[in-house]
Enzyme design. Sequence first.
Site, PDB file in Angstrom:
ATOM      1  N   CYS A  89      19.083  16.774  30.421  1.00  0.00           N
ATOM      2  CA  CYS A  89      20.300  17.162  29.678  1.00  0.00           C
ATOM      3  C   CYS A  89      21.576  16.942  30.492  1.00  0.00           C
ATOM      4  CB  CYS A  89      20.206  18.613  29.232  1.00  0.00           C
ATOM      5  SG  CYS A  89      18.776  18.920  28.177  1.00  0.00           S
TER       6      CYS A  89
ATOM      7  N   HIS B 232      27.323  20.742  27.787  1.00  0.00           N
ATOM      8  CA  HIS B 232      26.039  20.396  27.188  1.00  0.00           C
ATOM      9  C   HIS B 232      25.644  21.584  26.326  1.00  0.00           C
ATOM     10  CE1 HIS B 232      21.976  19.663  26.308  1.00  0.00           C
ATOM     11  NE2 HIS B 232      21.534  20.649  27.077  1.00  0.00           N
TER      12      HIS B 232
ATOM     13  N   ASN C 140      20.093  20.899  20.226  1.00  0.00           N
ATOM     14  CA  ASN C 140      20.227  20.372  21.590  1.00  0.00           C
ATOM     15  C   ASN C 140      19.771  18.914  21.607  1.00  0.00           C
ATOM     16  OD1 ASN C 140      19.878  19.683  24.267  1.00  0.00           O
ATOM     17  ND2 ASN C 140      18.727  21.523  24.837  1.00  0.00           N
TER      18      ASN C 140
HETATM   19  O1  UT7 Z   1      18.874  21.863  27.816  1.00  0.00           O
HETATM   20  C1  UT7 Z   1      18.092  22.913  28.339  1.00  0.00           C
HETATM   21  C2  UT7 Z   1      17.064  23.282  27.309  1.00  0.00           C
HETATM   22  N1  UT7 Z   1      16.667  24.630  27.156  1.00  0.00           N
HETATM   23  C3  UT7 Z   1      17.416  25.734  27.068  1.00  0.00           C
HETATM   24  O2  UT7 Z   1      18.591  25.761  27.287  1.00  0.00           O
HETATM   25  C4  UT7 Z   1      16.723  27.014  26.693  1.00  0.00           C
HETATM   26  C5  UT7 Z   1      17.311  28.225  27.370  1.00  0.00           C
HETATM   27  N2  UT7 Z   1      16.726  29.439  26.813  1.00  0.00           N
HETATM   28  C6  UT7 Z   1      17.112  29.951  25.632  1.00  0.00           C
HETATM   29  O3  UT7 Z   1      18.015  29.435  24.994  1.00  0.00           O
HETATM   30  C7  UT7 Z   1      16.436  31.207  25.145  1.00  0.00           C
HETATM   31  O4  UT7 Z   1      15.637  31.741  26.174  1.00  0.00           O
HETATM   32  C8  UT7 Z   1      15.539  30.951  23.884  1.00  0.00           C
HETATM   33  C9  UT7 Z   1      16.424  30.653  22.685  1.00  0.00           C
HETATM   34  C10 UT7 Z   1      14.585  29.816  24.141  1.00  0.00           C
HETATM   35  C11 UT7 Z   1      14.723  32.197  23.566  1.00  0.00           C
HETATM   36  O5  UT7 Z   1      15.585  33.324  23.336  1.00  0.00           O
HETATM   37  P1  UT7 Z   1      15.196  34.743  23.948  1.00  0.00           P
HETATM   38  O6  UT7 Z   1      16.183  35.720  23.426  1.00  0.00           O
HETATM   39  O7  UT7 Z   1      15.084  34.568  25.432  1.00  0.00           O
HETATM   40  O8  UT7 Z   1      13.807  35.029  23.275  1.00  0.00           O
HETATM   41  P2  UT7 Z   1      12.400  35.312  23.970  1.00  0.00           P
HETATM   42  O9  UT7 Z   1      11.802  34.045  24.471  1.00  0.00           O
HETATM   43  O10 UT7 Z   1      12.517  36.445  24.931  1.00  0.00           O
HETATM   44  O11 UT7 Z   1      11.576  35.791  22.723  1.00  0.00           O
HETATM   45  C12 UT7 Z   1      11.916  37.005  22.030  1.00  0.00           C
HETATM   46  C13 UT7 Z   1      10.997  37.132  20.833  1.00  0.00           C
HETATM   47  C14 UT7 Z   1       9.528  36.943  21.181  1.00  0.00           C
HETATM   48  O12 UT7 Z   1       8.775  37.813  20.367  1.00  0.00           O
HETATM   49  P3  UT7 Z   1       8.141  39.159  20.985  1.00  0.00           P
HETATM   50  O13 UT7 Z   1       7.240  38.684  22.103  1.00  0.00           O
HETATM   51  O14 UT7 Z   1       9.296  39.966  21.470  1.00  0.00           O
HETATM   52  O15 UT7 Z   1       7.420  39.733  19.821  1.00  0.00           O
HETATM   53  C15 UT7 Z   1       9.252  35.517  20.771  1.00  0.00           C
HETATM   54  O16 UT7 Z   1       7.904  35.302  20.447  1.00  0.00           O
HETATM   55  O17 UT7 Z   1      11.325  36.119  19.883  1.00  0.00           O
HETATM   56  C16 UT7 Z   1      10.130  35.407  19.551  1.00  0.00           C
HETATM   57  N3  UT7 Z   1      10.482  34.018  19.243  1.00  0.00           N
HETATM   58  C17 UT7 Z   1      10.723  33.592  17.992  1.00  0.00           C
HETATM   59  N4  UT7 Z   1      10.716  34.227  16.800  1.00  0.00           N
HETATM   60  C18 UT7 Z   1      11.009  33.500  15.715  1.00  0.00           C
HETATM   61  C19 UT7 Z   1      10.622  32.997  20.099  1.00  0.00           C
HETATM   62  N5  UT7 Z   1      10.956  31.886  19.420  1.00  0.00           N
HETATM   63  C20 UT7 Z   1      11.021  32.225  18.114  1.00  0.00           C
HETATM   64  C21 UT7 Z   1      11.313  31.512  16.935  1.00  0.00           C
HETATM   65  N6  UT7 Z   1      11.298  32.195  15.759  1.00  0.00           N
HETATM   66  N7  UT7 Z   1      11.613  30.193  16.926  1.00  0.00           N
END
Ligand code: UT7
Length: 349
Positions: free
Chosen positions: A130, A276, A306
Amino acid sequence: MVFPEESWYLSRVELKQHAAHISGIGAYVPERRLHNEELAQIMDTSDDWIYSHTGIRYRHVAAEEEAASDLAVKAAHGALDAAHLAPDAVDLVLVATSTPDYIGLPSTACVVQDKLRITGAGAMDLVAACTGFIYGLETARTFIAAGAARHVLVIGSEVYSRIVNWEDRKSSVLFGDGAGAVVVSAVDTARSAPAAGHIFPALLGSRGSGAETLCRLHGGTRHPYVPGVTPESATLLQMDGRSVYTFAVAALVEVIQTLLERNRLSFQDIAWVVPHQANTRIITAAARRGGWDAERFYMNIEEYANTSAASIPIALDEMNRKKLLSPGDLLLFVGFGSGLTYGGNLLRW
Ligand code: UT7
């Protein structure tokens, strides 16, 4: 003694410092536009979760026959037209991509060079995920500053829809396909006004200790693909979202602060930060931490998700079309990604 090759080289290359500027911009995104609601029909997710956690509502997805070079060529046509430049005037083709047409070799840049009928130019891919466009712009600037090129085509092109694991809701919903391109040219000081735009030296960073935070673990020479043994999911993109998030916010703040300090500028001097775009929350958290106005960070992630190395030039093209860029404006590009990599460019438009 002067060897023939050396005298040929010296006659072609002017060994003096040249300033570089962006002389043309173009972008292309595939037609197919996928709403969060459509993803909710194939996996356990919702428009509400995706939008509230990321700011993403749509992403564009390449057609079956479209590869990274096809998107790149369309974006490059726009940039060359805008620069009023014949393809043959290009001295170097740089394609920043982590979703190349072929695995490892040949480079996507060579495919692009051929499709654009550019002759007499070098062509190479640049892998900084990225942060690829930021690395590419700095590579172009330094080639021009060294007098080794007059026009460099820098393209960010990605087809993440082919490498994400559509069974992993934590990562697949975040990405989209697209390409953006710029022509970077030597500033013709004889013809340009003294205030003509130019690109300042960039800040490039790397932290390879986080290599497996965001990667395709299997299929390379570290963990080769073994038919019948390696699960397909292990060859697709996997990500520790939380770690990337923490790294990204810190990287954005560090890059912006360092570029401002190095150039004795304050945030008020910057017309636009073009970040980005991986997640709106990363950008607003960085702005809050730095004490900066988040409105000054250009964002269109809602429409494109993204697009990795393409996100900054796609945004730049959109800003240019909306006439948001004025001569003399200071722009700051900032990014982060797999590698881990990070960096930023400062430009006077
Ligand atoms: O260019 C670089 C590329 N990558 C990035 O920049 C990613 C950087 N990270 C992020 O943007 C965030 O960490 C995410 C958007 C990926 C995730 O957000 P988060 O607030 O950190 O969520 P989490 O991973 O802690 O998940 C929270 C909950 C979980 O459920 P439980 O375990 O609390 O029941 C996940 O299973 O949200 C759930 N979850 C979803 N639910 C519905 C994770 N993805 C999804 C989804 N739909 N797509």
